[in-house]
Design a protein around this motif. Structure first.
Motif, mmCIF file in Angstrom:
data_model
loop_
_atom_site.group_PDB
_atom_site.id
_atom_site.type_symbol
_atom_site.label_atom_id
_atom_site.label_comp_id
_atom_site.label_asym_id
_atom_site.label_seq_id
_atom_site.Cartn_x
_atom_site.Cartn_y
_atom_site.Cartn_z
ATOM 1 N N ALA A 18 0.831 -1.204 0.000
ATOM 2 C CA ALA A 18 0.000 0.000 0.000
ATOM 3 C C ALA A 18 0.866 1.255 0.000
ATOM 4 C CB ALA A 18 -0.925 -0.012 1.206
ATOM 5 N N CYS A 19 1.992 1.198 0.736
ATOM 6 C CA CYS A 19 2.894 2.345 0.808
ATOM 7 C C CYS A 19 3.512 2.626 -0.553
ATOM 8 C CB CYS A 19 3.975 2.095 1.844
ATOM 9 S SG CYS A 19 5.080 3.509 2.093
ATOM 10 N N ARG A 20 3.954 1.536 -1.232
ATOM 11 C CA ARG A 20 4.541 1.720 -2.557
ATOM 12 C C ARG A 20 3.518 2.268 -3.532
ATOM 13 N NH1 ARG A 20 7.434 -3.175 -1.400
ATOM 14 N NH2 ARG A 20 5.783 -4.387 -2.436
ATOM 15 N N SER A 21 2.328 1.765 -3.460
ATOM 16 C CA SER A 21 1.267 2.251 -4.344
ATOM 17 C C SER A 21 0.965 3.714 -4.082
ATOM 18 C CB SER A 21 0.005 1.413 -4.148
ATOM 19 O OG SER A 21 0.243 0.061 -4.459
ATOM 20 N N CYS A 22 0.961 4.078 -2.791
ATOM 21 C CA CYS A 22 0.699 5.470 -2.420
ATOM 22 C C CYS A 22 1.797 6.386 -2.942
ATOM 23 C CB CYS A 22 0.574 5.577 -0.910
ATOM 24 S SG CYS A 22 0.142 7.249 -0.341
ATOM 25 N N CYS A 23 3.069 5.964 -2.786
ATOM 26 C CA CYS A 23 4.192 6.768 -3.269
ATOM 27 C C CYS A 23 4.140 6.934 -4.788
ATOM 28 C CB CYS A 23 5.521 6.139 -2.858
ATOM 29 S SG CYS A 23 5.858 6.252 -1.088
ATOM 30 N N SER A 24 3.819 5.823 -5.476
ATOM 31 C CA SER A 24 3.706 5.883 -6.932
ATOM 32 C C SER A 24 2.612 6.855 -7.349
ATOM 33 C CB SER A 24 3.428 4.500 -7.507
ATOM 34 O OG SER A 24 4.483 3.609 -7.199
ATOM 35 N N ALA A 25 1.512 6.813 -6.624
ATOM 36 C CA ALA A 25 0.405 7.706 -6.947
ATOM 37 C C ALA A 25 0.797 9.163 -6.735
ATOM 38 C CB ALA A 25 -0.811 7.349 -6.089
ATOM 39 N N VAL A 26 1.556 9.421 -5.638
ATOM 40 C CA VAL A 26 1.993 10.788 -5.362
ATOM 41 C C VAL A 26 2.950 11.263 -6.455
ATOM 42 C CG1 VAL A 26 3.360 12.215 -3.802
ATOM 43 C CG2 VAL A 26 1.647 10.649 -2.880
ATOM 44 N N VAL A 27 3.893 10.393 -6.860
ATOM 45 C CA VAL A 27 4.840 10.753 -7.919
ATOM 46 C C VAL A 27 4.098 11.058 -9.213
ATOM 47 C CG1 VAL A 27 6.685 9.872 -9.395
ATOM 48 C CG2 VAL A 27 6.793 9.524 -6.926
ATOM 49 N N LEU A 28 3.150 10.194 -9.568
ATOM 50 C CA LEU A 28 2.369 10.426 -10.793
ATOM 51 C C LEU A 28 1.569 11.719 -10.703
ATOM 52 C CD1 LEU A 28 1.075 6.807 -11.535
ATOM 53 C CD2 LEU A 28 2.752 8.117 -12.856
ATOM 54 N N LEU A 29 1.026 11.987 -9.504
ATOM 55 C CA LEU A 29 0.240 13.206 -9.324
ATOM 56 C C LEU A 29 1.115 14.445 -9.480
ATOM 57 C CD1 LEU A 29 -2.543 14.344 -8.601
ATOM 58 C CD2 LEU A 29 -1.874 14.262 -6.194
ATOM 59 N N VAL A 30 2.326 14.415 -8.864
ATOM 60 C CA VAL A 30 3.248 15.546 -8.968
ATOM 61 C C VAL A 30 3.708 15.726 -10.419
ATOM 62 C CG1 VAL A 30 5.527 16.407 -8.308
ATOM 63 C CG2 VAL A 30 4.012 15.401 -6.579
ATOM 64 N N ALA A 31 4.043 14.601 -11.070
ATOM 65 C CA ALA A 31 4.483 14.675 -12.467
ATOM 66 C C ALA A 31 3.382 15.235 -13.356
ATOM 67 C CB ALA A 31 4.920 13.301 -12.957
ATOM 68 N N SER A 32 2.162 14.804 -13.103
ATOM 69 C CA SER A 32 1.029 15.305 -13.880
ATOM 70 C C SER A 32 0.826 16.798 -13.648
ATOM 71 C CB SER A 32 -0.234 14.537 -13.511
ATOM 72 O OG SER A 32 -1.359 15.043 -14.193
ATOM 73 N N ALA A 33 0.954 17.220 -12.389
ATOM 74 C CA ALA A 33 0.790 18.637 -12.065
ATOM 75 C C ALA A 33 1.881 19.478 -12.725
ATOM 76 C CB ALA A 33 0.805 18.832 -10.552
#
Length: 414
Positions: A18-33
């Motif tokens: 879950a932690c890895r998935s959360c980090c990946s989601a945050v990275v994707l969100l930042v990259a998208s932003a």
């Protein structure tokens, strides 16, 4: 605890997943932003440029050498503080021979950075941690591990023969305007002095503004003073022989400094005579500096954020209102620039290295002995002081001859 033990390990694995998935989601969100922000900034720049583009900067007046006399040059350009470009006859242009230069002076070691630039870079008002962060970004851009000190060392004590071999190599990426390669997001976030600092090291190394006497003294017997600049009153005005010319030798995309204005006392007009390749240039009067966004953090030099070659009307909107000149100067041409003008030059020939000589110049109005004469013309001053000039069919003296003549004149006049 006995009953829960079999379930403990799977629970930890679930938490890690879950932690890895959360980090990946945050990275994707930042990259998208960041991607969205970059797209908006690109759109904003295009829209602002279309709505109100940077002002068109004309070229200075251009003459064929035979059609511009020295008297007209002084009257219409030197005294009016106007730049001018002149196309010289082939016989009036020195021949550049790199092989001869290397044969006589190939072991000479040079600093490929001016003392002024080195001082500015060493005195930038950044904390040590910020310098390290900048070095990390710069390492990514250059694709090699580096530091500020390493880049400074890379430009110091370079053998002329090694530099000549570097000049024979093509510019990476082929014909294109220089770019740091930074997205607009980072360009908007970074302070302008940082961008200027990064640009110094991202561009090709450049042998610029080096006295020929320091690079290869033997060449002073070959390079001739352009007749357009004779008589040259800079030596009498200074009360000493002014060392010249200075050599500029570099490949495309190299430049000495960003847009800047010379501040030191005793600055001279200069004439840039092109032996090989071409440069593009931009010139502005001092009062236009208010439109060019001076970088205040660079306190000991007058450097500007605006880039007239790659105008950014969002970061430097003053480019829409500025007045000046812009153009190219090629082999066989000479560009006269009055002292005090804000200026920028960039080598811009992608087929061969660009070579130029810079000659310092001042008009007779700067000579104290000329000011007390009843006739304030240059001809009257030259006659009164016994200053001569080459005849119509003669070439200018070599640099070594001109220096000897000026030394003799200074001794005669006391």
């Amino acid at each position: 605890q006995f009953w829960l033990k079999p379930f403990a390990q799977p629970t930890r694995r679930c938490h890690m997943t879950a932690c890895r998935s959360c980090c990946s989601a945050v990275v994707l969100l930042v990259a998208s932003a960041l991607g969205t922000w970059e797209a908006f900034l690109q759109w904003e720049l295009r829209a602002a440029t279309l709505e109100r583009p940077p002002t068109h900067l004309p070229e200075p007046l251009t003459f064929d050498g035979a059609s511009l006399s020295h008297e007209q040059f002084v009257r219409e350009f030197v005294q009016r503080r106007e730049p001018v470009k002149v196309r010289l006859a082939d016989a009036d242009v020195d021949v550049w021979n790199a092989s001869w230069m290397l044969e006589h002076c190939g072991d000479t070691k040079l600093d490929l950075m001016s003392k002024a630039t080195k001082t500015v870079l060493e005195d930038l008002p950044w904390p040590a941690w910020f310098t390290k962060a900048v070095e990390l970004v710069f390492t990514v851009l250059l694709r090699r591990w580096t530091s500020l000190q390493a880049e400074l060392d890379h430009h110091m004590d370079v053998k002329l023969s090694d530099y000549a071999a570097e000049m024979a190599q093509p510019v990476p990426g082929g014909p294109a305007g220089f770019s740091l390669g930074l997205p607009l997001v980072m360009q908007r976030m970074f302070p302008p002095e940082l961008l200027a600092f990064m640009e110094v090291f991202a561009r090709p190394r450049y042998l610029s503004d080096q006295l020929v006497a320091n690079v290869c003294p033997e060449a002073l017997h070959s390079f001739r003073v352009p007749k357009l600049l004779l008589p040259n009153w800079a030596h009498l005005a200074a009360g000493r022989v002014v060392p010249q010319p200075s050599l500029f030798w570099g490949k495309a995309q190299s430049q000495s400094y960003p847009l800047h204005r010379d501040k030191w006392d005793g600055a001279y007009d200069f004439a840039m005579i092109m032996l090989r390749g071409k440069k593009r240039y931009a010139l502005f009067r001092p009062e236009e500096g208010r439109h060019l966004a001076r970088i205040p953090a660079i306190a000991n030099a007058e450097v500007f954020q605006a880039n007239p070659f790659v105008p950014d009307v969002v970061a430097t909107p003053g480019l829409r209102d500025v007045a000046g000149w812009k153009g190219e100067v090629s082999a066989g041409e000479i560009l006269y620039v009055p002292t005090g003008l804000i200026h920028q030059f960039e080598n811009y020939d992608f087929e061969e290295a660009t070579v130029a000589l810079k000659w310092s110049y001042l008009g007779h109005e700067h000579v104290e002995a000329c000011r007390g004469l009843s006739d304030d013309s240059e001809a009257a001053c030259a006659e009164a002081l016994g200053v001569g000039a080459p005849g119509p069919s003669e070439r200018g003296p070599t640099a070594i001859q001109a220096a000897a003549e000026q030394q003799e004149l200074l001794a005669r006049l006391g």
